[in-house]
Design an enzyme around this catalytic site. Sequence first.
Site, PDB file in Angstrom:
ATOM      1  N   ASP A 141      72.587  18.166  -1.972  1.00  0.00           N
ATOM      2  CA  ASP A 141      72.125  17.608  -0.701  1.00  0.00           C
ATOM      3  C   ASP A 141      73.336  17.421   0.209  1.00  0.00           C
ATOM      4  O   ASP A 141      74.219  16.627  -0.094  1.00  0.00           O
ATOM      5  CB  ASP A 141      71.402  16.282  -0.929  1.00  0.00           C
ATOM      6  CG  ASP A 141      70.630  15.809   0.292  1.00  0.00           C
ATOM      7  OD1 ASP A 141      70.962  16.243   1.416  1.00  0.00           O
ATOM      8  OD2 ASP A 141      69.698  15.007   0.127  1.00  0.00           O
ATOM      9  N   ARG A 143      73.108  16.744   3.647  1.00  0.00           N
ATOM     10  CA  ARG A 143      72.684  16.214   4.943  1.00  0.00           C
ATOM     11  C   ARG A 143      73.572  15.055   5.400  1.00  0.00           C
ATOM     12  O   ARG A 143      74.098  14.309   4.590  1.00  0.00           O
ATOM     13  CB  ARG A 143      71.221  15.761   4.858  1.00  0.00           C
ATOM     14  CG  ARG A 143      70.260  16.933   4.774  1.00  0.00           C
ATOM     15  CD  ARG A 143      68.837  16.489   4.535  1.00  0.00           C
ATOM     16  NE  ARG A 143      68.643  15.967   3.186  1.00  0.00           N
ATOM     17  CZ  ARG A 143      67.470  15.581   2.705  1.00  0.00           C
ATOM     18  NH1 ARG A 143      66.392  15.642   3.466  1.00  0.00           N
ATOM     19  NH2 ARG A 143      67.374  15.139   1.469  1.00  0.00           N
TER      20      ARG A 143
END
Length: 211
Positions: A141, A143
């Site tokens: 991930d 983000r």
Amino acid sequence: MSQNQFDQSTSSLPQAVLEYATTCDLPTPWATFRLHAFTEAATGKEHLAMTLGEVGDGSPVLARMHSECLTGDALFSQRCDCGAQLEAALKKIAEEGRGVLLYLRQEGRGIGLVNKLRAYHLQDGGADTVEANQALGFLPDQRNYSLVVPMLAHLGISSLRLMTNNPRKINALTVLGVNVTERIALLVERTAFNTRYLDTKAAKLGHLIAP
């Protein structure tokens, strides 16, 4: 694998700088939202906020932070739960008559559309969603949720009742100084195509999704 190997610390990332662009009405099947556009200075990416009702009155706002998923949101893919979550979140906001959905241009958990499709190709060969991202040289991930800070500030929102199954999202917001007063589950139906994906998010990424 350790928690640190999974997470890119939001606190170590540069604070996102967004410029407000414009606002318009957006009629949808559930309500007419106000659509607010922002441009990210570093990348030129355009991010959106959809609001309904008075969100800047100081009380916690029903909210969803939704990262872009072109395949799920626009092309009806059932490999993930993104499109179904987007629709469910907008319905919940419409039912309540007040809320915000932040649409963040962070395709493929931050790896971009083409790389997400490369990850899908690896998944077709047997990898799960985490293994595929790592095989391409990415974190599971990537983000950066600091994007939401200037968006919320512009909208006058100080606290959230967040629709999410991802505790890491709440932790990232807390590090950034965003007050999350409540987590609201956003569970959608499993399909024959997304069951392994959902199970992997629960087992490897800590999402609160029942088998």
